[in-house]
Motif scaffolding. Structure first.
Motif, PDB file in Angstrom:
ATOM      1  N   LYS A 111      -5.032  -4.423   7.450  1.00 27.77           N
ATOM      2  CA  LYS A 111      -3.313  -4.150   7.350  1.00 27.77           C
ATOM      3  C   LYS A 111      -2.575  -5.072   8.245  1.00 27.77           C
ATOM      4  CE  LYS A 111      -4.556   0.729   6.739  1.00 27.77           C
ATOM      5  NZ  LYS A 111      -3.812   0.964   5.694  1.00 27.77           N
ATOM      6  N   HIS A 125       1.106  -1.258  -0.090  1.00 29.41           N
ATOM      7  CA  HIS A 125      -0.060   0.034  -0.025  1.00 29.41           C
ATOM      8  C   HIS A 125       0.913   1.210   0.021  1.00 29.41           C
ATOM      9  CE1 HIS A 125      -3.768  -2.275   0.771  1.00 29.41           C
ATOM     10  NE2 HIS A 125      -2.968  -3.308   1.548  1.00 29.41           N
ATOM     11  N   SER A 126       0.368   2.247  -0.700  1.00 31.15           N
ATOM     12  CA  SER A 126       0.985   3.628  -0.462  1.00 31.15           C
ATOM     13  C   SER A 126       0.943   4.005   0.993  1.00 31.15           C
ATOM     14  CB  SER A 126       0.464   4.531  -1.501  1.00 31.15           C
ATOM     15  OG  SER A 126      -0.960   4.756  -1.137  1.00 31.15           O
ATOM     16  N   ARG A 127       2.047   4.585   1.481  1.00 31.20           N
ATOM     17  CA  ARG A 127       2.292   5.092   2.785  1.00 31.20           C
ATOM     18  C   ARG A 127       1.943   6.563   2.702  1.00 31.20           C
ATOM     19  NH1 ARG A 127       5.307   1.991   6.273  1.00 31.20           N
ATOM     20  NH2 ARG A 127       5.136  -0.411   5.476  1.00 31.20           N
ATOM     21  N   CYS A 153       4.013  10.458   8.978  1.00 35.61           N
ATOM     22  CA  CYS A 153       3.594   9.628   9.894  1.00 35.61           C
ATOM     23  C   CYS A 153       3.718  10.046  11.363  1.00 35.61           C
ATOM     24  CB  CYS A 153       4.153   8.170   9.690  1.00 35.61           C
ATOM     25  SG  CYS A 153       3.644   7.400   8.326  1.00 35.61           S
ATOM     26  N   SER A 188      -1.834   4.197   8.865  1.00 34.18           N
ATOM     27  CA  SER A 188      -0.936   3.088   8.365  1.00 34.18           C
ATOM     28  C   SER A 188      -0.986   1.869   9.474  1.00 34.18           C
ATOM     29  CB  SER A 188       0.621   3.510   8.197  1.00 34.18           C
ATOM     30  OG  SER A 188       1.029   3.886   9.639  1.00 34.18           O
ATOM     31  N   GLU A 189      -0.601   0.769   8.994  1.00 35.89           N
ATOM     32  CA  GLU A 189      -0.527  -0.264  10.115  1.00 35.89           C
ATOM     33  C   GLU A 189       0.321   0.128  11.388  1.00 35.89           C
ATOM     34  OE1 GLU A 189       3.434  -0.667   8.210  1.00 35.89           O
ATOM     35  OE2 GLU A 189       1.342  -0.292   7.465  1.00 35.89           O
ATOM     36  N   GLN A 190       1.466   0.782  11.310  1.00 37.07           N
ATOM     37  CA  GLN A 190       1.981   1.361  12.646  1.00 37.07           C
ATOM     38  C   GLN A 190       1.188   2.331  13.434  1.00 37.07           C
ATOM     39  OE1 GLN A 190       5.247   3.770  11.801  1.00 37.07           O
ATOM     40  NE2 GLN A 190       5.852   4.165  13.798  1.00 37.07           N
ATOM     41  N   GLN A 191       0.377   3.260  12.562  1.00 32.93           N
ATOM     42  CA  GLN A 191      -0.598   3.987  13.171  1.00 32.93           C
ATOM     43  C   GLN A 191      -1.790   3.356  13.856  1.00 32.93           C
ATOM     44  OE1 GLN A 191      -0.956   6.522  10.090  1.00 32.93           O
ATOM     45  NE2 GLN A 191       1.011   7.651  10.470  1.00 32.93           N
TER      46      GLN A 191
END
Length: 698
Positions: A94, A16-18, A22, A50-53
Motif C-alpha cells: 500500500k 483499491h476499494s476503501r 475508517c 487502508s494505507e492510512q490505518q
C-alpha cells in the motif's frame, strides 16, 4: 533514452476499494495500551486496513516504543513478532497509496525497527520518496534527509538532489520564513552543514560554480576545526568538483602537514597523507616521509594500501614535473610492499584475513601482493560459507585474478547453501564468473540454482540491479526467460526511467550503456525471444564522443595497409550493426585476395564509421559468394585476467557477437604484439599475414 511516460502513460497508483468506517478503526488503535493489543488488532483487521490505518499502526507501535526504558530489547520483540511481518507486508502493498507525510513517517519508523539489515520495505519507501521529491515541502525534505542519514547516506545522489531542490527554491520561493530556513545553503551554514552540502554537491556532480564557491568560503572559515577524515573528504570533493583557489589549497596543505607532524595514529595519518597526495601541488618533505616510515609496523593492510596509493600519486606527479624526490618515494613504496607481504604471511586465520581485506579495492594491490593474497584465500577456502560468499565473490571480481580453486568453492557454496543466502546478494556471487569469463564444473546447476532462488523476488529488485544482473548473466551466455520478461516490459522501463532522471550523469550513462549491451546481447544471441532493439538513438549519441586510434592501433593500421595491398583494403574504427566498434575490418574473396572498399578510409583520429548499411559496403555489392569479412581487434591488458592471458567476459562476448554478425574474428593480444618474438617490423608483418591469410613464414 527511454522517457516512455509521454508515449506509454503508466499509472503509478493502484486503485483499491476503501473500507467503510475508517475512523472507528483508528480510534480503536489509539486506545491500545501495549504492543500485543496492536498486533491483535492487525490480525483481526488485516484484510480491510487502508494505507492510512497501516500508517497509524506504525505510529502507535513507535509511540509505545518511545515510552519503554529498555528500547533495544523492545525493538527486537516487535521486529520478530509475526504480526509485525503482516504489517510490513501490508505496507509493501500500500505504500504507493500513502500520502507524502505518511510515506516518510513509515520510512522513519521502519528504519528504527529493522536496524541496519537490508529491508525491501525501506528500499521501496526510499525509492517512492525519491520519485515524489520535487513536491516535498521543506519540512518533509528535512525529515527525509534524516532518514537517509540513518542509512549513512550523507553523500548519496539523493542528498545531492535534495541540495539541488533547496538551492533552486532559494531563487524562486516567495515565503520569507521558508527562505530564511533555506539559507542553510548560504553563509549561515555551520561547518558540519557545509561539509554535508559539499558531499551532496559532489554526488550530484554539480557544476554550479557559484554555489560551490559559497560553500567553500564557509569551509575555509571552519578549516581549522575539521578532523583529518573531514579534511580528506573536503579535498576529495573539491578536487572532483574542479574547484580552484590557491589561497584555499595553500591553507589546506599547511594544515594537513601540521597535523601529520604531530599525529601518532595510523588511521589518522593515512587520511592526512591521502589528502596531501590529492592537492593541486602535492608535497611531502623528509619529515613527513620519516613519520610514515615510523608508523608502518603498526599498520594493517588497509592503511598500508592507502599509503601506497598516496605515494604512487606523488611519484606520478613528480615524474610529470621532473621533481627530484622520486627516489625517496620509491624506497618508501618498497617498504610499504615489504610490510604488506609480512602482514599477509603472518595472518593465521580466515576471520583476520577477511577483516583486513574486505574494505579494500582489489585493484590497488601490486602484482606480487595480489598473488600472496589469493594464496592466503586459497589456504582458507573451506571457511567460505553462505555468510561471507557474496562479499568474497565481489572482492575477487575486483582483483581481476583468476583462481579456479576459489571460484569453484564459491559455486559449490552457492549450490549447497542457497536457501541460507539472501536473494539480493546473488548478483555479487555471479559477478566474478562473469567478469573473469569462467565456467565452474557444475556451471548449469550453479546458474539455475541462483536463478531459481531469486525468481520470486524479481519484482522487488532495484531496476539498476536487475540491469547489471541481466548483463552479467548475458556475458556467461545465460538468458533466463523470467529475468528477461521482468526487464523488457513497459512497467520496468518506466521504473528505470524514473531512476535515471535523478542519478548522477556518470552513473546514469553507465546504467544506460549496460542496458544497451544487454539489449544487444539478447537480440543477437536469443532472437527467439523477439525482444526488439531500441537503442539506436542512444548509441548514435554515445558514439559521437568516441575518439580515434591510439599510437599502437595507428601502427597496426599502417602495417595492415601494406599486408593487404593498399589503404583502400582496410577500414579502421568501424561500427557494426548493433554498434560494436571494430578496430579494423577487411574482406577476402574466396581465393583469399583482399577486396577493396568503395569509399576511401577514414582519416586517422576521426570517429568510427557507421554500420554497414551506410557507407562501408564492398565495391559492387555486399560480399560476393565465398568471401569473408574479417574483424581484427587489438586487446590491451584490460581484456585479460591479471595473472594469466585468459580473456575476460566482455571481450569474449564481443567475439561471439561479431561471429554471429558474420565476421571471422582475429584478436591481437598486447602480450603477443609487444613480445620479443615480434620485436621487429618484419616479424609483425609476418604475424599479420599468418593470422589473416594463414601463411606460415618460410
Amino acid at each position: 533514452m527511454f522517457r516512455l511516460r509521454a508515449v506509454c502513460p503508466f499509472s503509478w497508483r493502484v486503485f483499491h476499494s476503501r473500507p467503510i468506517g475508517c475512523e472507528p478503526l483508528i480510534i480503536q488503535m489509539n486506545k491500545c495500551t501495549d504492543e500485543e493489543q496492536i498486533f491483535d488488532f492487525i490480525e483481526r483487521n488485516k484484510a480491510i486496513l487502508s494505507e492510512q490505518q497501516v500508517g497509524c499502526a506504525f505510529n502507535m507501535l513507535w509511540k509505545l516504543q518511545k515510552q519503554k526504558t529498555s528500547l533495544v530489547k523492545n525493538v527486537e520483540y516487535v521486529r520478530d513478532h509475526p504480526q509485525f511481518l503482516t504489517l510490513h507486508n501490508l505496507a509493501m502493498n500500500k505504500y504507493k497509496l500513502m500520502n507524502d507525510d505518511t510515506l516518510v513517517n513509515v520510512l522513519y519508523i521502519t528504519q528504527q525497527f529493522v536496524g541496519e539489515d537490508f529491508d525491501p520495505l525501506v528500499e521501496a519507501l526510499v525509492t517512492e520518496s525519491w520519485r515524489r521529491l520535487e513536491r516535498f515541502d521543506i519540512k518533509l525534505l528535512s525529515e527525509f534527509s534524516s532518514c537517509l542519514a540513518e542509512q549513512h547516506l550523507y553523500f548519496s545522489p539523493l542528498m545531492g538532489k535534495i541540495a539541488d531542490i533547496v538551492h533552486r527554491n532559494l531563487e524562486t520561493t516567495q515565503d520569507l520564513r521558508l527562505k530564511s530556513t533555506m539559507l542553510l545553503m548560504a553563509e549561515e551554514l555551520t561547518g558540519e552543514q557545509a561539509l554535508a552540502v559539499l558531499g551532496a554537491l559532489e554526488n550530484m556532480e554539480s557544476r554550479n560554480s557559484h554555489l560551490i564557491k559559497r560553500v567553500a568560503s564557509v569551509l575555509y572559515k571552519h578549516l581549522d576545526n575539521y578532523k583529518p577524515l573531514e579534511l580528506l573528504k573536503i579535498t576529495q570533493a573539491l578536487t572532483f568538483l574542479h574547484f580552484q583557489s590557491k589561497e584555499f589549497f595553500v591553507k589546506l596543505g599547511e594544515l594537513l602537514l601540521s597535523y601529520l607532524k604531530i599525529s601518532f595514529i595510523p588511521t589518522e595519518m593515512s587520511f592526512l597523507v591521502c589528502a596531501i597526495s590529492m592537492l593541486p601541488s602535492p608535497h611531502l618533505d623528509e619529515v613527513g616521509i620519516s613519520r610514515i616510515e615510523a608508523v608502518l609496523p603498526q599498520c594493517d593492510l588497509n592503511k598500508l594500501t592507502s599509503f601506497s596509493a598516496s605515494v604512487l600519486r606523488w611519484i606520478q606527479y613528480d615524474q610529470l614535473h621532473l621533481d627530484s624526490n622520486t627516489g625517496k618515494q620509491l624506497k618508501l613504496l618498497q617498504k610499504l610492499d615489504h610490510y604488506s607481504h609480512q602482514r599477509l604471511q603472518h595472518i593465521n586465520s580466515f576471520d583476520l584475513l577477511w577483516k583486513e581485506l574486505k574494505s579494500l579495492k582489489g585493484d590497488v594491490f601490486s602484482e606480487s601482493l595480489i598473488e600472496e593474497m589469493i594464496a592466503a584465500f586459497q589456504r582458507f577456502r573451506d571457511e567460505i560459507n553462505y555468510i561471507n560468499v557474496a562479499e568474497i565473490a565481489y572482492f575477487i571480481s575486483k582483483t581481476n585474478y583468476l583462481s579456479t580453486l576459489l571460484l569453484d568453492r564459491l559455486a559449490s557454496v552457492a549450490v549447497q547453501q542457497i536457501e541460507k543466502i539472501h536473494p539480493f546478494t546473488i548478483f555479487a556471487i555471479i559477478l566474478p564468473f562473469s567478469v573473469l569469463n569462467y565456467d565452474p564444473p557444475q556451471r548449469d546447476e550453479f546458474l539455475e540454482t541462483c536463478m531459481q532462488h531469486l525468481k520470486s523476488y524479481l519484482g522487488m529488485f532495484d531496476p539498476l540491479m536487475l540491469v547489471f544482473l541481466g548483463f552479467s548473466l548475458a556475458t556467461l551466455e545465460y538468458f533466463p526467460e523470467d529475468l528477461l520478461k521482468a526487464i523488457f516490459n513497459i512497467k520496468f522501463l518506466a521504473r528505470l526511467d524514473s531512476q535515471l532522471e535523478v542519478l548522477p550523469s556518470s552513473l546514469s550513462t553507465r546504467v544506460q550503456f549496460r542496458f544497451m549491451e544487454l539489449n544487444r546481447s539478447v537480440c543477437l544471441e536469443c532472437p527467439e525471444f523477439q525482444i526488439p532493439w531500441f537503442h539506436d538513438r542512444f548509441c548514435q549519441q554515445y558514439n559521437k564522443g568516441i575518439g580515434g586510434m591510439n599510437r599502437t592501433q595507428q601502427q597496426i593500421y599502417k602495417m595492415l595497409a601494406e599486408v593487404l595491398g593498399g589503404i583502400n583494403c582496410v577500414k579502421a574504427s568501424v561500427l557494426t550493426p548493433y554498434y560494436h566498434t571494430v578496430d579494423f575490418e577487411c574482406a577476402l574473396d574466396k581465393r583469399k585476395k583482399p577486396l577493396p572498399y568503395g569509399s576511401h578510409n577514414i582519416t586517422l583520429g576521426q570517429r568510427p564509421e557507421m554500420p554497414w548499411e551506410s557507407n562501408t559496403e564492398i565495391v559492387g555489392s555486399r560480399l560476393p559468394p565465398g568471401a569473408e569479412r574479417i574483424a581484427l581487434e587489438f586487446l590491451d591488458s584490460k581484456a585479460f585476467c591479471r595473472n594469466i592471458p585468459h580473456i575476460k567476459g566482455k571481450s569474449a562476448m564481443k567475439k561471439r557477437h561479431l561471429e554471429i554478425l558474420g565476421y571471422r574474428v582475429i584478436q591481437i593480444s598486447q602480450f603477443e604484439w609487444n613480445s620479443m618474438a615480434l620485436s621487429t617490423k618484419d616479424a609483425r608483418m609476418d604475424y599479420l599475414r599468418e593470422r589473416i591469410f594463414g601463411e606460415v613464414k618460410s
